[in-house]
Design a protein around this motif. Structure first.
Motif, PDB file in Angstrom:
ATOM      1  N   ASP A   1     -35.842 -14.467   5.752  1.00 49.26           N
ATOM      2  CA  ASP A   1     -36.242 -15.841   6.080  1.00 49.26           C
ATOM      3  C   ASP A   1     -35.683 -16.266   7.434  1.00 49.26           C
ATOM      4  O   ASP A   1     -36.353 -16.990   8.188  1.00 49.26           O
ATOM      5  CB  ASP A   1     -35.772 -16.811   4.995  1.00 49.26           C
ATOM      6  N   VAL A   2     -34.468 -15.828   7.740  1.00 48.24           N
ATOM      7  CA  VAL A   2     -33.864 -16.177   9.024  1.00 48.24           C
ATOM      8  C   VAL A   2     -34.588 -15.466  10.163  1.00 48.24           C
ATOM      9  O   VAL A   2     -34.852 -16.059  11.219  1.00 48.24           O
ATOM     10  CB  VAL A   2     -32.361 -15.817   9.032  1.00 48.24           C
ATOM     11  N   LEU A   3     -34.937 -14.202   9.961  1.00 46.68           N
ATOM     12  CA  LEU A   3     -35.700 -13.463  10.973  1.00 46.68           C
ATOM     13  C   LEU A   3     -37.057 -14.116  11.219  1.00 46.68           C
ATOM     14  O   LEU A   3     -37.502 -14.256  12.359  1.00 46.68           O
ATOM     15  CB  LEU A   3     -35.888 -12.012  10.533  1.00 46.68           C
ATOM     16  N   LYS A   4     -37.690 -14.531  10.139  1.00 48.22           N
ATOM     17  CA  LYS A   4     -39.006 -15.180  10.271  1.00 48.22           C
ATOM     18  C   LYS A   4     -38.881 -16.531  10.961  1.00 48.22           C
ATOM     19  O   LYS A   4     -39.769 -16.937  11.717  1.00 48.22           O
ATOM     20  CB  LYS A   4     -39.650 -15.327   8.900  1.00 48.22           C
ATOM     21  N   GLU A   5     -37.779 -17.233  10.702  1.00 53.32           N
ATOM     22  CA  GLU A   5     -37.559 -18.516  11.364  1.00 53.32           C
ATOM     23  C   GLU A   5     -37.427 -18.330  12.873  1.00 53.32           C
ATOM     24  O   GLU A   5     -37.803 -19.211  13.658  1.00 53.32           O
ATOM     25  CB  GLU A   5     -36.298 -19.182  10.807  1.00 53.32           C
ATOM     26  N   ALA A   6     -36.909 -17.176  13.290  1.00 55.94           N
ATOM     27  CA  ALA A   6     -36.778 -16.867  14.715  1.00 55.94           C
ATOM     28  C   ALA A   6     -38.077 -16.333  15.305  1.00 55.94           C
ATOM     29  O   ALA A   6     -38.130 -16.002  16.498  1.00 55.94           O
ATOM     30  CB  ALA A   6     -35.654 -15.857  14.937  1.00 55.94           C
ATOM     31  N   GLY A   7     -39.134 -16.234  14.484  1.00 53.90           N
ATOM     32  CA  GLY A   7     -40.435 -15.792  14.973  1.00 53.90           C
ATOM     33  C   GLY A   7     -40.553 -14.295  15.128  1.00 53.90           C
ATOM     34  O   GLY A   7     -41.243 -13.818  16.034  1.00 53.90           O
ATOM     35  N   ILE A   8     -39.889 -13.538  14.243  1.00 52.74           N
ATOM     36  CA  ILE A   8     -39.905 -12.077  14.361  1.00 52.74           C
ATOM     37  C   ILE A   8     -41.313 -11.503  14.246  1.00 52.74           C
ATOM     38  O   ILE A   8     -41.629 -10.469  14.840  1.00 52.74           O
ATOM     39  CB  ILE A   8     -38.971 -11.451  13.279  1.00 52.74           C
ATOM     40  N   GLU A   9     -42.185 -12.192  13.514  1.00 53.16           N
ATOM     41  CA  GLU A   9     -43.557 -11.705  13.335  1.00 53.16           C
ATOM     42  C   GLU A   9     -44.364 -11.771  14.627  1.00 53.16           C
ATOM     43  O   GLU A   9     -45.317 -11.016  14.802  1.00 53.16           O
ATOM     44  CB  GLU A   9     -44.248 -12.513  12.238  1.00 53.16           C
ATOM     45  N   ARG A  10     -43.982 -12.679  15.530  1.00 52.75           N
ATOM     46  CA  ARG A  10     -44.710 -12.841  16.801  1.00 52.75           C
ATOM     47  C   ARG A  10     -43.930 -12.265  17.973  1.00 52.75           C
ATOM     48  O   ARG A  10     -44.397 -12.326  19.114  1.00 52.75           O
ATOM     49  CB  ARG A  10     -44.968 -14.328  17.074  1.00 52.75           C
ATOM     50  N   ALA A  11     -42.744 -11.740  17.714  1.00 48.86           N
ATOM     51  CA  ALA A  11     -41.864 -11.279  18.790  1.00 48.86           C
ATOM     52  C   ALA A  11     -42.329  -9.948  19.363  1.00 48.86           C
ATOM     53  O   ALA A  11     -43.054  -9.178  18.729  1.00 48.86           O
ATOM     54  CB  ALA A  11     -40.431 -11.155  18.276  1.00 48.86           C
ATOM     55  N   ASP A  12     -41.887  -9.702  20.569  1.00 54.99           N
ATOM     56  CA  ASP A  12     -42.177  -8.446  21.256  1.00 54.99           C
ATOM     57  C   ASP A  12     -41.051  -7.435  21.062  1.00 54.99           C
ATOM     58  O   ASP A  12     -41.296  -6.235  20.915  1.00 54.99           O
ATOM     59  CB  ASP A  12     -42.371  -8.729  22.744  1.00 54.99           C
ATOM     60  N   SER A  13     -39.806  -7.945  21.037  1.00 52.70           N
ATOM     61  CA  SER A  13     -38.639  -7.057  20.958  1.00 52.70           C
ATOM     62  C   SER A  13     -37.539  -7.690  20.118  1.00 52.70           C
ATOM     63  O   SER A  13     -37.495  -8.911  19.943  1.00 52.70           O
ATOM     64  CB  SER A  13     -38.091  -6.752  22.355  1.00 52.70           C
TER      65      SER A  13
ATOM     66  N   ILE B   1     -30.793  -5.021   9.429  1.00 48.60           N
ATOM     67  CA  ILE B   1     -31.715  -5.831  10.228  1.00 48.60           C
ATOM     68  C   ILE B   1     -32.866  -4.980  10.750  1.00 48.60           C
ATOM     69  O   ILE B   1     -34.030  -5.397  10.726  1.00 48.60           O
ATOM     70  CB  ILE B   1     -30.968  -6.498  11.394  1.00 48.60           C
ATOM     71  N   VAL B   2     -32.540  -3.788  11.234  1.00 49.70           N
ATOM     72  CA  VAL B   2     -33.580  -2.891  11.748  1.00 49.70           C
ATOM     73  C   VAL B   2     -34.595  -2.565  10.659  1.00 49.70           C
ATOM     74  O   VAL B   2     -35.818  -2.604  10.883  1.00 49.70           O
ATOM     75  CB  VAL B   2     -32.950  -1.599  12.305  1.00 49.70           C
ATOM     76  N   LEU B   3     -34.116  -2.244   9.457  1.00 50.47           N
ATOM     77  CA  LEU B   3     -35.017  -1.938   8.339  1.00 50.47           C
ATOM     78  C   LEU B   3     -35.920  -3.130   8.014  1.00 50.47           C
ATOM     79  O   LEU B   3     -37.137  -2.979   7.848  1.00 50.47           O
ATOM     80  CB  LEU B   3     -34.200  -1.549   7.102  1.00 50.47           C
ATOM     81  N   SER B   4     -35.323  -4.306   7.932  1.00 49.68           N
ATOM     82  CA  SER B   4     -36.100  -5.500   7.583  1.00 49.68           C
ATOM     83  C   SER B   4     -37.110  -5.837   8.664  1.00 49.68           C
ATOM     84  O   SER B   4     -38.279  -6.132   8.382  1.00 49.68           O
ATOM     85  CB  SER B   4     -35.156  -6.686   7.364  1.00 49.68           C
ATOM     86  N   ALA B   5     -36.655  -5.822   9.926  1.00 50.89           N
ATOM     87  CA  ALA B   5     -37.537  -6.192  11.035  1.00 50.89           C
ATOM     88  C   ALA B   5     -38.701  -5.228  11.175  1.00 50.89           C
ATOM     89  O   ALA B   5     -39.832  -5.639  11.455  1.00 50.89           O
ATOM     90  CB  ALA B   5     -36.736  -6.251  12.334  1.00 50.89           C
ATOM     91  N   ARG B   6     -38.430  -3.936  10.963  1.00 49.66           N
ATOM     92  CA  ARG B   6     -39.502  -2.940  11.088  1.00 49.66           C
ATOM     93  C   ARG B   6     -40.561  -3.135  10.007  1.00 49.66           C
ATOM     94  O   ARG B   6     -41.757  -2.934  10.251  1.00 49.66           O
ATOM     95  CB  ARG B   6     -38.905  -1.534  11.007  1.00 49.66           C
ATOM     96  N   GLN B   7     -40.134  -3.576   8.823  1.00 51.12           N
ATOM     97  CA  GLN B   7     -41.089  -3.848   7.750  1.00 51.12           C
ATOM     98  C   GLN B   7     -41.928  -5.087   8.061  1.00 51.12           C
ATOM     99  O   GLN B   7     -43.128  -5.127   7.781  1.00 51.12           O
ATOM    100  CB  GLN B   7     -40.346  -4.058   6.420  1.00 51.12           C
ATOM    101  N   ILE B   8     -41.299  -6.097   8.643  1.00 50.98           N
ATOM    102  CA  ILE B   8     -42.009  -7.347   8.936  1.00 50.98           C
ATOM    103  C   ILE B   8     -42.959  -7.185  10.112  1.00 50.98           C
ATOM    104  O   ILE B   8     -44.089  -7.685  10.093  1.00 50.98           O
ATOM    105  CB  ILE B   8     -40.993  -8.480   9.227  1.00 50.98           C
ATOM    106  N   ASN B   9     -42.509  -6.481  11.153  1.00 59.57           N
ATOM    107  CA  ASN B   9     -43.315  -6.318  12.365  1.00 59.57           C
ATOM    108  C   ASN B   9     -43.275  -4.858  12.815  1.00 59.57           C
ATOM    109  O   ASN B   9     -42.382  -4.460  13.571  1.00 59.57           O
ATOM    110  CB  ASN B   9     -42.787  -7.233  13.471  1.00 59.57           C
TER     111      ASN B   9
END
Length: 337
Positions: A165-177, A191-199
């Protein structure tokens, strides 16, 4: 705004203390009370609780007490007003600030999410600012976030970056890096595992403390893993074995003030805006800008150092150039970088 409220609160508290001090000294010297009785009389008078006096009041005591009551009513009322306004405004300002930050983050696209605002995180943010790259910082320490935000007007999301939820609040789905700069390798791995799954398309750069974490982070989905301690040790050793070369490379600037930049990378679409693939010699960059091409990154990610003039610049590739600051400036103007 905060400073104004703080100064008003300081003034209100000072007035309250002055009233209590004047009341205590008045009852002590006018009525001959002990200090305990004088303080007690001041408290029940200022708070108007209606308790019985320690001893019957003389005419002078009654006049002094009446003046103390009237004065304290205004001062205590003023203090309550100031403190109440501060509490309410602090909540309103906080809510308004969070709302504005959320709106700004929601408007971002192709930005960078930086997890952790420690030493490495601050260095990363400084580099992103030099290149005018949009970014959002995730930081658990709310006080650190507030202080840094006040000083630099940065976009912070306060929370634990290992939470989706915190990653999504930071806009991880629309982020470039994503830059994982937390001190814990385990947290960075999560974090790497979660972020890679989301984006899945996200470019992920992670910090690592232990050599054993390098491969784990790569397997988890990190595109690049940086070992700051190892880099520092290698750099110090190189200063012993190849000092002149290292000092020369250290003097090459890739960011910061425009008048100090020596190295720049240019993507294919800037070098060939018409979309036609061309040989390096046909681009004639040296003649146009004074800069020299020292590197080529192919579309599949392979690097070529000092590429041949006959090399064809392909779509989705990048050229790396070196030059004096004025030549880099000409390069940027020539190719609208």
């Amino acid at each position: 705004m905060k400073r104004i409220f703080r100064s008003r609160i300081t003034g209100a508290i000072a007035l309250l203390l002055l009233v209590f001090l004047a009341g205590s000294m008045g009852f002590k010297w006018l009525s001959g009370y002990s200090w305990i009785d004088a303080i007690y009389m001041t408290i029940i008078t200022v708070t108007t609780v209606g308790f019985k006096e320690v001893q019957p009041l003389s005419t002078a005591d009654k006049i002094f007490t009446s003046i103390l009551i009237i004065t304290s009513i205004f001062i205590v009322g003023y203090a309550i007003k100031v403190i109440t306004e501060y509490v309410l405004s602090k909540n309103e300002i906080g809510n308004f600030k969070r709302k504005k930050v959320k709106e700004k983050i929601d408007s971002l696209r192709q930005h960078v999410v930086v997890c952790g605002y420690g030493r490495n995180g601050k260095q990363a943010v400084q580099k992103l600012q030099d290149y005018k790259k949009d970014f959002v910082i995730i930081e658990m320490d709310e006080d650190l976030a507030d202080r840094s935000d006040d000083d630099n007007d940065l976009l912070f999301v306060v929370g634990n970056a290992i939470e989706d939820d915190v990653l999504k609040e930071a806009g991880i789905e629309r982020a470039d890096s994503l830059i994982c700069a937390l001190p814990s390798d385990a947290d960075n791995l999560f974090i790497v595992l979660s972020a890679r799954q989301i984006n899945p398309k996200l470019k992920i750069i992670s910090r690592a403390t232990e050599d054993t974490s390098f491969q784990k982070l790569k397997l988890a989905g990190a595109d690049n893993v940086i070992l700051p301690d190892k880099i520092g040790g290698d750099h110090m050793a190189n200063l012993v074995v190849t000092p002149d070369l290292v000092e020369f490379l250290d003097n090459l600037s890739v960011s910061g003030v425009q008048d100090s930049i020596n190295v720049e990378q240019i993507p294919f679409e800037k070098m060939c805006p018409h979309g036609k693939e061309m040989a390096i010699q046909d681009l004639d960059v040296r003649k146009k800008t004074g800069c020299s091409i020292i590197g080529y990154k192919s579309p599949d990610g392979n690097y070529i150092v000092n590429p041949e003039p006959s090399l064809i610049v392909r779509k989705d590739s990048k050229l790396i150039l070196i030059g004096r600051p004025n030549q880099i400036k000409n390069l940027k103007m020539q190719y609208n970088v």
